[in-house]
Design a protein around this motif. Structure first.
Motif, PDB file in Angstrom:
ATOM      1  N   GLN A 164     -38.610  16.457   2.560  1.00 51.02           N
ATOM      2  CA  GLN A 164     -37.920  16.330   4.080  1.00 51.02           C
ATOM      3  C   GLN A 164     -36.797  15.405   4.111  1.00 51.02           C
ATOM      4  OE1 GLN A 164     -41.113  14.198   6.322  1.00 51.02           O
ATOM      5  NE2 GLN A 164     -39.799  14.108   8.365  1.00 51.02           N
ATOM      6  N   LYS A 165     -36.652  14.463   3.151  1.00 48.33           N
ATOM      7  CA  LYS A 165     -35.486  13.414   2.926  1.00 48.33           C
ATOM      8  C   LYS A 165     -34.461  14.477   2.644  1.00 48.33           C
ATOM      9  CE  LYS A 165     -33.241   9.587   1.312  1.00 48.33           C
ATOM     10  NZ  LYS A 165     -32.899   8.708   2.418  1.00 48.33           N
ATOM     11  N   GLY A 210     -33.595  17.463   3.319  1.00 48.11           N
ATOM     12  CA  GLY A 210     -33.125  18.356   4.598  1.00 48.11           C
ATOM     13  C   GLY A 210     -32.445  19.656   3.923  1.00 48.11           C
ATOM     14  N   THR A 211     -32.387  20.284   4.956  1.00 51.15           N
ATOM     15  CA  THR A 211     -31.865  22.056   4.589  1.00 51.15           C
ATOM     16  C   THR A 211     -30.517  22.032   3.746  1.00 51.15           C
ATOM     17  OG1 THR A 211     -30.908  22.093   6.797  1.00 51.15           O
ATOM     18  CG2 THR A 211     -33.339  22.536   6.562  1.00 51.15           C
ATOM     19  N   ARG A 212     -30.069  21.123   3.828  1.00 46.24           N
ATOM     20  CA  ARG A 212     -28.536  21.201   3.128  1.00 46.24           C
ATOM     21  C   ARG A 212     -28.612  20.890   1.618  1.00 46.24           C
ATOM     22  NH1 ARG A 212     -24.172  19.083   7.048  1.00 46.24           N
ATOM     23  NH2 ARG A 212     -22.690  19.822   5.361  1.00 46.24           N
ATOM     24  N   ALA A 272     -33.089   8.462   7.145  1.00 45.03           N
ATOM     25  CA  ALA A 272     -32.113   9.389   7.188  1.00 45.03           C
ATOM     26  C   ALA A 272     -30.702   8.905   7.089  1.00 45.03           C
ATOM     27  CB  ALA A 272     -32.181   9.992   8.769  1.00 45.03           C
ATOM     28  N   GLY A 273     -29.726   9.826   7.312  1.00 43.92           N
ATOM     29  CA  GLY A 273     -28.255   9.343   6.988  1.00 43.92           C
ATOM     30  C   GLY A 273     -27.603   8.824   5.565  1.00 43.92           C
ATOM     31  N   PRO A 294     -23.807  16.008   1.968  1.00 37.99           N
ATOM     32  CA  PRO A 294     -24.023  15.573   3.549  1.00 37.99           C
ATOM     33  C   PRO A 294     -25.321  14.558   3.418  1.00 37.99           C
ATOM     34  CG  PRO A 294     -25.097  17.926   2.443  1.00 37.99           C
ATOM     35  CD  PRO A 294     -24.365  17.038   1.464  1.00 37.99           C
ATOM     36  N   LYS A 295     -25.151  13.872   4.762  1.00 33.86           N
ATOM     37  CA  LYS A 295     -26.483  13.038   5.016  1.00 33.86           C
ATOM     38  C   LYS A 295     -27.683  13.504   4.903  1.00 33.86           C
ATOM     39  CE  LYS A 295     -23.383  10.226   8.054  1.00 33.86           C
ATOM     40  NZ  LYS A 295     -23.174   9.440   9.388  1.00 33.86           N
ATOM     41  N   TRP A 296     -28.620  12.457   4.494  1.00 36.15           N
ATOM     42  CA  TRP A 296     -29.942  12.674   4.418  1.00 36.15           C
ATOM     43  C   TRP A 296     -30.498  13.508   5.466  1.00 36.15           C
ATOM     44  CZ3 TRP A 296     -30.734  13.447  -0.701  1.00 36.15           C
ATOM     45  CH2 TRP A 296     -30.022  12.447  -1.346  1.00 36.15           C
ATOM     46  N   MET A 297     -31.475  14.353   5.380  1.00 34.12           N
ATOM     47  CA  MET A 297     -32.000  14.993   6.259  1.00 34.12           C
ATOM     48  C   MET A 297     -31.215  15.753   7.381  1.00 34.12           C
ATOM     49  SD  MET A 297     -35.156  12.031   7.297  1.00 34.12           S
ATOM     50  CE  MET A 297     -35.943  12.934   8.268  1.00 34.12           C
ATOM     51  N   SER A 298     -30.064  16.341   7.017  1.00 31.32           N
ATOM     52  CA  SER A 298     -29.455  16.896   7.767  1.00 31.32           C
ATOM     53  C   SER A 298     -29.639  18.466   7.295  1.00 31.32           C
ATOM     54  CB  SER A 298     -27.840  16.723   7.588  1.00 31.32           C
ATOM     55  OG  SER A 298     -27.306  16.825   6.487  1.00 31.32           O
TER      56      SER A 298
END
Length: 197
Positions: A81-82, A84-86, A130-131, A193-197
């Motif tokens: 989850q941390k 993210g999809t990227r 996040a972020g 990218p930022k976390w969770m993005s």
């Protein structure tokens, strides 16, 4: 539903499930159930909580091994989850091979310091940072409300080396000061990218 009845239900379910079902999860279920069958919700939620609490009992004895397996599975889910999809598709394989076994070992070593009654109280946080936040998840003592171990990932950018994700953890033994290394995964020369993005 009356406020006092709702609060009593939350406290009861939290106690019965050893913190595995939290009031925030229950609120989400309540909101979803308002659309469907409002009167049947209380019975369903209570039945699920008893099933979950019983899932760690074998002949009325606490099943530490199953509890630890579930805690480690939750840690893996929180990590993804941390990411993210990227980020996840790029580092998932290395994470499973290098970092996850070290996370498992750290959790098991920390849990080994607790008797069964103490292990039952260990819960994992629900939301990673996040972020640009380093927090992946924390494991805390739900009775004391204090963190026991904190898992983080930091972005490192050594000169001329690109970006790396440095996984580490901190424990309550030294008030979370020492970095205990879990490993590093290379990202790329480009900024991740930022976390969770």
């Amino acid at each position: 539903m009356n406020k006092w009845l709702r609060k009593s239900l939350f406290v009861t379910i939290s106690i019965l499930t050893f913190g595995l079902v939290t009031p925030s999860q229950l609120i989400n279920q309540v909101n979803a159930s308002k659309i469907n069958d409002r009167d049947g919700f209380e019975t369903q939620a209570i039945d699920r909580s008893f099933d979950q609490a019983d899932s760690y009992l074998i002949e009325n004895e606490f099943n530490r091994e199953k509890f630890m397996q579930d805690l480690i599975k939750q840690a893996e889910i929180q990590s993804y989850q941390k990411f993210g999809t990227r980020i996840k598709p790029v580092i998932e394989n290395e994470f499973k091979e290098i970092i996850l076994p070290n996370i498992e070992k750290a959790i098991e070593e920390t849990a080994s310091q607790f008797p069964n009654d103490g292990v039952k109280n260990l819960t994992i946080t629900e939301q990673p940072g996040a972020g640009l936040s380093e927090k992946i998840f924390n494991i805390k003592d739900s009775i004391l409300g204090k963190d026991i171990i904190r898992f983080h990932v930091r972005r490192d950018n050594p000169p001329q080396s690109g970006y790396w994700f440095n996984f580490h953890y901190h424990t309550y033994h030294d008030d979370f000061h020492t970095h205990h290394e879990l490993g590093s995964i290379y990202w790329d020369k480009n900024t991740p990218p930022k976390w969770m993005s």
